[in-house]
Design a protein around this motif. Structure first.
Motif, PDB file in Angstrom:
ATOM      1  N   ARG A 194       0.833  -1.211   0.000  1.00 44.52           N
ATOM      2  CA  ARG A 194       0.000   0.000   0.000  1.00 44.52           C
ATOM      3  C   ARG A 194       0.866   1.259   0.000  1.00 44.52           C
ATOM      4  N   GLN A 195       1.887   1.295   0.840  1.00 43.54           N
ATOM      5  CA  GLN A 195       2.749   2.471   0.911  1.00 43.54           C
ATOM      6  C   GLN A 195       3.528   2.643  -0.393  1.00 43.54           C
ATOM      7  N   ALA A 196       3.912   1.544  -1.020  1.00 39.97           N
ATOM      8  CA  ALA A 196       4.605   1.620  -2.314  1.00 39.97           C
ATOM      9  C   ALA A 196       3.704   2.264  -3.368  1.00 39.97           C
ATOM     10  N   VAL A 197       2.408   1.934  -3.347  1.00 40.80           N
ATOM     11  CA  VAL A 197       1.451   2.574  -4.267  1.00 40.80           C
ATOM     12  C   VAL A 197       1.395   4.074  -3.976  1.00 40.80           C
ATOM     13  N   PHE A 198       1.374   4.437  -2.720  1.00 40.33           N
ATOM     14  CA  PHE A 198       1.358   5.852  -2.343  1.00 40.33           C
ATOM     15  C   PHE A 198       2.588   6.561  -2.904  1.00 40.33           C
ATOM     16  N   TYR A 199       3.766   5.969  -2.739  1.00 45.23           N
ATOM     17  CA  TYR A 199       5.001   6.569  -3.251  1.00 45.23           C
ATOM     18  C   TYR A 199       4.953   6.719  -4.771  1.00 45.23           C
ATOM     19  N   ARG A 200       4.480   5.699  -5.460  1.00 43.69           N
ATOM     20  CA  ARG A 200       4.390   5.790  -6.924  1.00 43.69           C
ATOM     21  C   ARG A 200       3.441   6.912  -7.333  1.00 43.69           C
ATOM     22  N   ASN A 201       2.340   7.077  -6.590  1.00 44.44           N
ATOM     23  CA  ASN A 201       1.413   8.167  -6.883  1.00 44.44           C
ATOM     24  C   ASN A 201       2.069   9.529  -6.645  1.00 44.44           C
ATOM     25  N   LEU A 202       2.844   9.650  -5.579  1.00 39.64           N
ATOM     26  CA  LEU A 202       3.543  10.914  -5.337  1.00 39.64           C
ATOM     27  C   LEU A 202       4.489  11.226  -6.492  1.00 39.64           C
ATOM     28  N   ILE A 203       5.194  10.222  -6.970  1.00 37.10           N
ATOM     29  CA  ILE A 203       6.118  10.428  -8.084  1.00 37.10           C
ATOM     30  C   ILE A 203       5.349  10.839  -9.344  1.00 37.10           C
ATOM     31  N   SER A 204       4.211  10.215  -9.591  1.00 38.68           N
ATOM     32  CA  SER A 204       3.390  10.574 -10.750  1.00 38.68           C
ATOM     33  C   SER A 204       2.881  12.011 -10.639  1.00 38.68           C
ATOM     34  N   ILE A 205       2.446  12.400  -9.452  1.00 41.97           N
ATOM     35  CA  ILE A 205       1.963  13.765  -9.242  1.00 41.97           C
ATOM     36  C   ILE A 205       3.107  14.760  -9.433  1.00 41.97           C
ATOM     37  N   ALA A 206       4.268  14.469  -8.850  1.00 43.67           N
ATOM     38  CA  ALA A 206       5.425  15.353  -8.996  1.00 43.67           C
ATOM     39  C   ALA A 206       5.815  15.498 -10.464  1.00 43.67           C
ATOM     40  N   SER A 207       5.757  14.406 -11.195  1.00 41.66           N
ATOM     41  CA  SER A 207       6.078  14.450 -12.617  1.00 41.66           C
ATOM     42  C   SER A 207       5.080  15.320 -13.380  1.00 41.66           C
ATOM     43  N   ALA A 208       3.798  15.171 -13.075  1.00 43.29           N
ATOM     44  CA  ALA A 208       2.767  15.972 -13.742  1.00 43.29           C
ATOM     45  C   ALA A 208       2.920  17.455 -13.411  1.00 43.29           C
ATOM     46  N   LEU A 209       3.281  17.753 -12.175  1.00 43.92           N
ATOM     47  CA  LEU A 209       3.431  19.147 -11.744  1.00 43.92           C
ATOM     48  C   LEU A 209       4.808  19.725 -12.063  1.00 43.92           C
ATOM     49  N   LYS A 210       5.754  18.816 -12.367  1.00 41.75           N
ATOM     50  CA  LYS A 210       7.149  19.218 -12.569  1.00 41.75           C
ATOM     51  C   LYS A 210       7.685  19.940 -11.334  1.00 41.75           C
ATOM     52  N   SER A 211       7.303  19.382 -10.179  1.00 46.64           N
ATOM     53  CA  SER A 211       7.682  19.981  -8.900  1.00 46.64           C
ATOM     54  C   SER A 211       7.654  18.930  -7.805  1.00 46.64           C
ATOM     55  N   GLY A 212       8.534  19.083  -6.840  1.00 46.72           N
ATOM     56  CA  GLY A 212       8.530  18.209  -5.673  1.00 46.72           C
ATOM     57  C   GLY A 212       7.585  18.676  -4.590  1.00 46.72           C
ATOM     58  N   ASP A 213       6.958  19.831  -4.796  1.00 47.44           N
ATOM     59  CA  ASP A 213       5.956  20.335  -3.858  1.00 47.44           C
ATOM     60  C   ASP A 213       4.594  19.841  -4.316  1.00 47.44           C
ATOM     61  N   ILE A 214       3.957  19.055  -3.470  1.00 51.08           N
ATOM     62  CA  ILE A 214       2.708  18.378  -3.830  1.00 51.08           C
ATOM     63  C   ILE A 214       1.596  18.829  -2.891  1.00 51.08           C
ATOM     64  N   PRO A 215       0.477  19.285  -3.439  1.00 50.16           N
ATOM     65  CA  PRO A 215      -0.643  19.674  -2.573  1.00 50.16           C
ATOM     66  C   PRO A 215      -1.236  18.440  -1.888  1.00 50.16           C
ATOM     67  N   VAL A 216      -1.711  18.604  -0.665  1.00 51.72           N
ATOM     68  CA  VAL A 216      -2.315  17.470   0.043  1.00 51.72           C
ATOM     69  C   VAL A 216      -3.736  17.212  -0.421  1.00 51.72           C
ATOM     70  N   ASP A 217      -4.345  18.201  -1.080  1.00 49.35           N
ATOM     71  CA  ASP A 217      -5.674  18.002  -1.648  1.00 49.35           C
ATOM     72  C   ASP A 217      -5.734  18.657  -3.017  1.00 49.35           C
ATOM     73  N   PHE A 218      -6.533  18.083  -3.899  1.00 52.36           N
ATOM     74  CA  PHE A 218      -6.570  18.539  -5.288  1.00 52.36           C
ATOM     75  C   PHE A 218      -7.754  17.894  -5.986  1.00 52.36           C
ATOM     76  N   GLU A 219      -7.959  18.265  -7.237  1.00 57.20           N
ATOM     77  CA  GLU A 219      -8.966  17.620  -8.077  1.00 57.20           C
ATOM     78  C   GLU A 219      -8.259  16.729  -9.080  1.00 57.20           C
ATOM     79  N   THR A 220      -8.873  15.593  -9.379  1.00 59.23           N
ATOM     80  CA  THR A 220      -8.332  14.688 -10.379  1.00 59.23           C
ATOM     81  C   THR A 220      -8.827  15.092 -11.762  1.00 59.23           C
ATOM     82  N   ARG A 221      -8.372  14.367 -12.744  1.00 68.66           N
ATOM     83  CA  ARG A 221      -8.735  14.622 -14.141  1.00 68.66           C
ATOM     84  C   ARG A 221     -10.243  14.732 -14.326  1.00 68.66           C
ATOM     85  N   ASP A 222     -11.002  13.882 -13.600  1.00 63.56           N
ATOM     86  CA  ASP A 222     -12.465  13.886 -13.747  1.00 63.56           C
ATOM     87  C   ASP A 222     -13.153  14.853 -12.773  1.00 63.56           C
ATOM     88  N   ARG A 223     -12.368  15.755 -12.180  1.00 62.05           N
ATOM     89  CA  ARG A 223     -12.870  16.794 -11.264  1.00 62.05           C
ATOM     90  C   ARG A 223     -13.322  16.257  -9.903  1.00 62.05           C
TER      91      ARG A 223
END
Length: 110
Positions: free
Chosen positions: A40-69
């Motif tokens: 489970r934690q490995a999935v969380f880490y992979r998601n953080l990496i995906s979010i960082a890649s999409a944002l091109k930043s290591g600063d990640i918001p704790v809450d947000f909207e997904t592609r489908d709003r």
């Protein structure tokens, strides 16, 4: 903020849907104890990496909207475990006294 990324799912959510009662918490409210790496934690880490890649930043918001709003937030237990493991920097409150972003413990994008 909307983040255009496909997130990986796991049996127990690592990204949760934010209901009407959702509110950000102060850093002191994140109290989970350190633990070993789980699937489970490995999935969380992979998601953080995906979010960082999409944002091109290591600063990640704790809450947000997904592609489908869908309004969602990062699982707080997973956040604290990531802090204990050194995957993210120490949690810090923003000017409002709550954690609004987390920071990966390394530079994203060189």
């Amino acid at each position: 903020m909307q983040i255009l990324v496909d997130l990986e799912d796991w049996g127990a959510p690592v990204v949760r849907m934010a209901g009407r009662d959702y509110a950000r918490k102060p850093a002191a409210a994140f109290r989970d104890e350190a633990a070993g790496l789980t699937d489970r934690q490995a999935v969380f880490y992979r998601n953080l990496i995906s979010i960082a890649s999409a944002l091109k930043s290591g600063d990640i918001p704790v809450d947000f909207e997904t592609r489908d709003r869908t309004r969602c937030y990062l699982d707080r237990g997973c956040i604290k475990l990531a802090e204990h493991a050194g995957f993210i920097s120490a949690l810090a409150d923003d000017a409002n006294g709550t954690v609004s972003t987390i920071r990966l413990a390394w530079v994203v994008g060189g």
